[in-house]
Design an enzyme around this catalytic site. Structure first.
Site, short mmCIF file in Angstrom:
data_model
loop_
_atom_site.label_atom_id
_atom_site.label_comp_id
_atom_site.label_asym_id
_atom_site.label_seq_id
_atom_site.Cartn_x
_atom_site.Cartn_y
_atom_site.Cartn_z
N CYS A 1 -6.22 0.01 6.80
CA CYS A 1 -5.98 0.58 5.47
C CYS A 1 -7.14 1.50 5.05
O CYS A 1 -8.30 1.08 5.00
CB CYS A 1 -5.81 -0.54 4.46
SG CYS A 1 -5.44 0.05 2.79
N HIS B 1 -2.37 -4.03 4.92
CA HIS B 1 -2.19 -3.64 6.32
C HIS B 1 -3.54 -3.35 6.97
O HIS B 1 -4.44 -2.81 6.33
CB HIS B 1 -1.25 -2.44 6.45
CG HIS B 1 -1.79 -1.18 5.87
ND1 HIS B 1 -2.31 -0.16 6.65
CD2 HIS B 1 -1.92 -0.75 4.59
CE1 HIS B 1 -2.72 0.82 5.86
NE2 HIS B 1 -2.50 0.49 4.61
N ASP C 1 0.47 3.75 1.73
CA ASP C 1 0.44 4.30 3.09
C ASP C 1 1.86 4.56 3.62
O ASP C 1 2.71 3.67 3.59
CB ASP C 1 -0.31 3.32 4.01
CG ASP C 1 -0.68 3.97 5.35
OD1 ASP C 1 0.24 4.44 6.06
OD2 ASP C 1 -1.88 4.00 5.68
N CYS D 1 0.85 -1.19 0.00
CA CYS D 1 0.00 0.00 0.00
C CYS D 1 0.89 1.25 0.00
O CYS D 1 2.00 1.24 0.51
CB CYS D 1 -0.90 0.00 1.23
SG CYS D 1 -2.07 1.40 1.26
N ARG E 1 3.00 4.70 6.42
CA ARG E 1 3.39 3.97 7.63
C ARG E 1 3.80 2.52 7.37
O ARG E 1 4.03 1.76 8.30
CB ARG E 1 2.23 4.01 8.64
CG ARG E 1 1.86 5.43 9.06
CD ARG E 1 0.49 5.48 9.70
NE ARG E 1 -0.56 5.11 8.74
CZ ARG E 1 -1.85 5.05 9.04
NH1 ARG E 1 -2.26 5.32 10.26
NH2 ARG E 1 -2.74 4.72 8.12
CO CO Z 1 -3.46 1.22 2.97
#
Ligand code: CO
Length: 211
Positions: A102, A99, A45, A43, A47
């Site tokens: 998400c 994750h 993302d 992803c 993090r």
């Molecule tokens: Co995500």
């Protein structure tokens, strides 16, 4: 913001210095070639940083990231990364890394329009529809959210296996295994979802290609 921007350039200089202190040939060696054993499809993302989570060095992980770690078989970007990873770099493992928590998965669970991204999220909604019975039977919303993250990863692993690229590699005897993981934002822990595909025999007959 200007301070932040200046800072990251200074961080770079510091990082180069520290790397060369440890090994004066560090960049020279890396610049000659890459032989990563792993393709990471994760992803976007911020993090979920690929290398950091698994303690990997530079040169070890070939990476493709998008919203909700999707494998869309008409996505030329994904296909190009996959083709290069499998046919040129000859990676041994491809891991789809979802994750918990998400935002893309969360968005697919509700009906709000966010903009252009609605059309990307729709791919994730298709996954919900495929697993509607399983997901709708989970009354707790967090548990349902977590389960959706997991089934989405598994679905993307199967989507990878269905590509002509992966099937062709398997057909020619290339050693490449597909895996699915779910990463915990609040624990740092990776859960191996135990889908380890090594053959087109794992696929529904309609998807199996003859070469
Ligand atoms: Co995500």
């Amino acid at each position: 913001m200007a301070d932040y921007y200046k800072q990251i350039l200074e961080n770079n200089i510091q990082w180069v210095k520290e790397s060369l202190d440890k090994d004066p040939h560090y960049f020279r060696a890396l610049a000659t070639k890459q032989t990563p054993p792993l393709l990471w499809i994760g992803c976007s993302d911020s993090r979920v940083p690929a290398n950091e989570i698994i303690g990997a060095s530079n040169g070890e992980v070939f990476v493709h990231r998008n919203i909700a770690n999707m494998v869309i078989h008409t996505d030329m970007n994904m296909l190009s990364v996959l083709d290069y990873a499998v046919n040129v770099l000859k990676v041994k493992h491809i891991i789809v890394v979802g994750h918990y928590g998400c935002g893309g998965i969360k968005a697919a669970m509700n009906n709000d329009s966010i903009g252009i991204i609605d059309n990307w999220i729709r791919h994730i909604k298709n996954v919900y529809r495929l697993h509607k019975d399983l997901l709708d039977a989970i009354p707790n919303e967090t548990a349902r959210f977590n389960a959706f993250v997991e089934v989405n990863v598994k679905e993307q692993v199967f989507d990878l296996a269905r590509t002509s690229i992966v099937q062709s590699a398997w057909k020619s005897g290339q050693d490449v295994t597909l895996h699915g993981w779910a990463y915990g934002l609040n624990s740092g822990i990776v859960t191996d979802l135990d889908v380890n595909l090594t053959s087109e025999k794992n696929l529904d007959e309609v998807y199996q290609l003859k070469f």
